[in-house]
Motif scaffolding. Structure first.
Motif, PDB file in Angstrom:
ATOM      1  N   THR A   1      42.124  69.825  40.054  1.00  0.00           N
ATOM      2  CA  THR A   1      42.395  71.255  40.124  1.00  0.00           C
ATOM      3  C   THR A   1      41.062  71.970  40.035  1.00  0.00           C
ATOM      4  O   THR A   1      40.267  71.699  39.120  1.00  0.00           O
ATOM      5  CB  THR A   1      43.310  71.709  38.982  1.00  0.00           C
ATOM      6  OG1 THR A   1      44.521  70.935  39.021  1.00  0.00           O
ATOM      7  CG2 THR A   1      43.646  73.184  39.106  1.00  0.00           C
ATOM      8  N   VAL A   2      40.784  72.862  40.993  1.00  0.00           N
ATOM      9  CA  VAL A   2      39.429  73.379  41.192  1.00  0.00           C
ATOM     10  C   VAL A   2      39.433  74.905  41.202  1.00  0.00           C
ATOM     11  O   VAL A   2      40.332  75.531  41.787  1.00  0.00           O
ATOM     12  CB  VAL A   2      38.838  72.835  42.516  1.00  0.00           C
ATOM     13  CG1 VAL A   2      37.446  73.395  42.765  1.00  0.00           C
ATOM     14  CG2 VAL A   2      38.806  71.314  42.499  1.00  0.00           C
ATOM     15  N   PHE A   3      38.416  75.475  40.569  1.00  0.00           N
ATOM     16  CA  PHE A   3      38.147  76.914  40.685  1.00  0.00           C
ATOM     17  C   PHE A   3      37.301  77.135  41.937  1.00  0.00           C
ATOM     18  O   PHE A   3      36.328  76.422  42.184  1.00  0.00           O
ATOM     19  CB  PHE A   3      37.399  77.417  39.447  1.00  0.00           C
ATOM     20  CG  PHE A   3      36.795  78.784  39.626  1.00  0.00           C
ATOM     21  CD1 PHE A   3      37.581  79.921  39.572  1.00  0.00           C
ATOM     22  CD2 PHE A   3      35.426  78.930  39.865  1.00  0.00           C
ATOM     23  CE1 PHE A   3      37.025  81.185  39.747  1.00  0.00           C
ATOM     24  CE2 PHE A   3      34.858  80.181  40.034  1.00  0.00           C
ATOM     25  CZ  PHE A   3      35.664  81.316  39.974  1.00  0.00           C
ATOM     26  N   LEU A   4      37.686  78.153  42.705  1.00  0.00           N
ATOM     27  CA  LEU A   4      36.990  78.400  43.960  1.00  0.00           C
ATOM     28  C   LEU A   4      36.020  79.564  43.841  1.00  0.00           C
ATOM     29  O   LEU A   4      34.807  79.396  43.961  1.00  0.00           O
ATOM     30  CB  LEU A   4      38.007  78.659  45.074  1.00  0.00           C
ATOM     31  CG  LEU A   4      37.569  78.341  46.507  1.00  0.00           C
ATOM     32  CD1 LEU A   4      37.056  76.922  46.607  1.00  0.00           C
ATOM     33  CD2 LEU A   4      38.729  78.549  47.471  1.00  0.00           C
ATOM     34  N   CYS A   5      36.518  80.758  43.584  1.00  0.00           N
ATOM     35  CA  CYS A   5      35.635  81.907  43.459  1.00  0.00           C
ATOM     36  C   CYS A   5      36.389  83.070  42.818  1.00  0.00           C
ATOM     37  O   CYS A   5      37.622  83.058  42.731  1.00  0.00           O
ATOM     38  CB  CYS A   5      35.059  82.330  44.819  1.00  0.00           C
ATOM     39  SG  CYS A   5      36.239  83.178  45.894  1.00  0.00           S
ATOM     40  N   LEU A   6      35.621  84.054  42.402  1.00  0.00           N
ATOM     41  CA  LEU A   6      36.161  85.297  41.847  1.00  0.00           C
ATOM     42  C   LEU A   6      35.680  86.433  42.731  1.00  0.00           C
ATOM     43  O   LEU A   6      34.475  86.627  42.904  1.00  0.00           O
ATOM     44  CB  LEU A   6      35.700  85.498  40.402  1.00  0.00           C
ATOM     45  CG  LEU A   6      36.244  86.725  39.667  1.00  0.00           C
ATOM     46  CD1 LEU A   6      37.753  86.627  39.496  1.00  0.00           C
ATOM     47  CD2 LEU A   6      35.556  86.888  38.317  1.00  0.00           C
ATOM     48  N   SER A   7      36.613  87.146  43.323  1.00  0.00           N
ATOM     49  CA  SER A   7      36.233  88.194  44.269  1.00  0.00           C
ATOM     50  C   SER A   7      35.600  89.375  43.554  1.00  0.00           C
ATOM     51  O   SER A   7      35.769  89.557  42.339  1.00  0.00           O
ATOM     52  CB  SER A   7      37.455  88.664  45.057  1.00  0.00           C
ATOM     53  OG  SER A   7      38.307  89.433  44.226  1.00  0.00           O
TER      54      SER A   7
END
Length: 673
Positions: free
Chosen positions: A118-124
């Protein structure tokens, strides 16, 4: 919140060619063959099996955002999604993809083979007013995100009315009933089906993005790894803790996430809100083999309906064949036998007493109105018919796999260009037959080369202005227009002129009877003969209207159409019905002493195009009820008009040529001094 609503995903494409208008024809031809036979990047990845070792990096790709409500595709990165660290890179595309308007880019979704995580991608950044408005609009219009892995579109399963339904892609977001709020999809659960591959005596070398995929013999070596045989996605909307997410870096692992069922825990779209994007991937071993991985997408639904369509067509053919049989073996043969047994004086007396086709002997081959226009339409009809038959045959034999996006349209363009010789030959041959001389054949050949392509060019240009005005990725860039013009001028026109030249050199078809100097008066009729001609188009339409529904659903509802075997049978039945209808109508007109059969024979079968266009309007009203906006409706009607004109030229040509053969055979049996 987990999304279960169903949406569809028509596909789309875009051209990225920076070259100016090719001044020299060679430049345009070079671009054409570069696009057609490009063996790098996407095309290569689609063609060869790719095995991955454990932990090997895999990158998903994204296509344009699409919607069945607007039919206007937009770029994936027109919305505030995560951008990959290596930047946005567009994939190589063939000619068919470019004409369809797709735009395939790399994405920030990176997987490691056989590694569940499970991966964090980005924060807009905080959403601006414009971004909020855009996200809400795309959500309300049911836009789909089309994501692919190893060339497989993501499958999404949902329940609708108690039935399990599968679609490709996932929605941008969703709007709860009786609410104006929009919630964005910001968490994806991917399920990748893999098959363990063990090869003996072969080694797969370089099947990635950089070069040709080569399979070579390797002594005493074994190639093993995992094949991707399925790609599924479950979309969710989750309101993450922004403070916690802001401390993470791209691709950091996070704890497993469950899709919330409460609306309050979903990520709402509003101004100044920051959206965190995450995903999880699970690799599941499967018994599906690589050659069968497309079966899940190409499950043939409604096979009984297809068989019913064919049975319906066969009944029409048998009915018409019976009429033709009666005409030939009973009526015509009987009349000819009686006519030949009489001496000249008796024949003259019989001509005064009898009525029917025998009385138009001196007028039946009289030059029709607008013979040049008729010749041009027949030439283009031969070209379109040949293109359709060859394309469908190749597709039915499996040469045009759905894994090779755009190859069907590429093949059609390729065949159309090189069948220009047949178009020029047919048009000029008919012209010389009607006129009795080849004078003016160059004008006919030029008209053949320009008529149908000119109609398509005008309609597409008008539609393209609408797409440009909507900033849609479906718009064809001006550079592609110039390349297509170069291909038309440097390939299609010369081949058409060459075909016309061959038509002038061919042995001229001689009419079996002489034409009188003074036209025979046609008896008055109670009803216009054109009513019968227009009504005749219902029989060919009855042959194809069921298959037409599936084709329209494939184009406008984003469904895969791959029953080309059925389509080939329907096409052959359509050709037979068109030939029989025109022969019967021609005979009926000759029997009432109407010798103006040329155009009526053409439109007796060609009038099916009118019913196809009317059915397209019916489909727009009753089956595309969600289609909204004037631009979308104009696009649909514009493309439907192009298809209807092509069908008119093709079916009309079949009917006219068969009727000409019938009339020529019929009056060859009549002895005239």
């Amino acid at each position: 919140m987990q999304i279960t609503e169903t949406s569809l995903n028509p596909r789309s494409l875009r051209l990225r060619i920076d070259d100016p208008f090719p001044v020299v024809c060679f430049t345009g031809i070079q671009e054409f063959f570069h696009i057609l036979f490009d063996q790098r990047g996407e095309i290569q990845e689609r063609t060869y099996m790719h095995t991955y070792s454990t932990g090997e990096k895999i990158t998903a790709k994204v296509n344009s955002l699409t919607s069945i409500e607007t039919e206007l595709p937009f770029s994936y990165y027109s919305l505030p999604y995560c951008v990959p660290p290596e930047g946005i890179k567009k994939s190589a595309e063939n000619l068919g993809e470019l004409l369809m308007g797709d735009q395939i880019d790399n994405s920030a979704y990176h997987f490691r083979m056989n590694v569940n995580e499970t991966v964090f991608l980005c924060l807009s950044a905080p959403l601006s007013e414009h971004e909020v408005k855009l996200l809400k609009q795309r959500t309300q219009d049911l836009y789909q995100v089309n994501i692919m892995l190893d060339n497989l579109p993501a499958l999404r399963y949902a329940k609708q009315n108690g039935l399990n339904i599968q679609w490709t892609g996932f929605p941008v977001g969703y709007t709860p009933p009786n609410s104006n709020d929009a919630y964005i999809i910001n968490h994806l659960k991917f399920r990748v089906l893999i098959h363990e591959y063990e090869g003996s005596g072969i080694e797969i070398i370089d099947t990635g993005e950089e070069g040709m995929g080569v399979i070579s013999e390797a002594d005493k070596k074994k190639a093993s790894g995992f094949e991707i045989v399925g790609f599924e996605v479950v979309p969710c909307s989750i309101k993450h803790n922004v403070d916690e997410m802001s401390k993470l870096h791209m691709y950091d692992n996070v704890d497993p996430i469950s899709c919330p069922l409460e609306i309050g825990k979903s990520q709402i779209v509003k101004e100044a809100e920051r959206v965190a994007f995450t995903y999880e991937v699970e690799f599941v071993k499967s018994d599906i083999r690589w050659p069968s991985r497309w079966d899940a997408y190409l499950k043939m639904e409604g096979s009984r309906v297809h068989w019913f369509s064919i049975l319906n067509s066969l009944m029409v053919i048998v009915f018409l064949a019976g009429i033709v049989f009666v005409i030939f073996l009973r009526t015509v043969r009987r009349d000819l036998t009686r006519y030949e047994q009489l001496d000249k004086e008796a024949q003259a007396q019989m001509n005064e007493e009898l009525s029917g086709w025998k009385l138009v002997v001196g007028d039946v081959f009289r030059e029709p109105d607008c013979p040049k226009f008729l010749s041009v339409m027949v030439g283009d009809g031969v070209q379109i018919t040949g293109m359709a038959v060859v394309t469908i045959v190749f597709a039915a034999l499996g040469f045009m796999s759905p894994a090779s996006r755009g190859m069907l349209l590429t093949g059609m363009v390729f065949l159309y260009l090189f069948l220009s010789t047949a178009a020029g030959y047919a048009g000029v041959r008919l012209w010389t037959t009607i006129k009795g001389t080849s004078e003016g054949w160059k004008s006919v050949a030029w008209s053949v080369a320009c008529f149908f392509p000119g109609i398509v060019f005008v309609i597409l240009t008008f539609l393209n202005f609408l797409l440009w005005g909507s900033n849609s990725t479906g718009a064809i860039p001006i550079s592609l227009y110039f390349i297509l013009l170069a291909l038309w001028f440097c390939i299609s026109v010369p081949l058409t002129l060459f075909g016309g030249f061959l038509g002038t050199r061919a042995e001229q078809i001689q009419f079996p009877v002489r034409t009188n100097q003074i036209p025979r008066e046609i008896p008055a009729r109670k009803y216009p003969s054109w009513l019968l001609v227009l009504g005749a188009g219902t029989l060919p339409f009855g042959t194809l209207f069921i298959e037409l529904f599936f084709i329209l659903s494939s184009i406008w509802l984003g469904r895969f159409y791959y029953v080309f075997g059925f389509l080939l049978v329907v096409l052959l039945l359509l050709v037979i019905v068109c030939a029989e209808v025109s022969v019967v109508l021609t005979y009926m007109h000759l029997c009432v002493e109407d010798w103006r059969w040329w155009w009526k024979a053409f439109f007796a079968s060609g009038s099916v195009a009118l019913y196809v266009f009317l059915y397209s309007i019916n489909y727009l009203i009753f089956d595309l009820q969600r289609l909204s906006g004037t631009v979308s409706a104009i696009l649909y009607l514009g493309y439907s008009l192009i298809v209807s004109i092509a069908i008119m030229l093709s079916t009309g040509t079949v009917g006219l040529l068969m009727s000409f053969y019938f009339v020529h055979y019929l009056f060859s049996s009549v002895k005239i001094d």
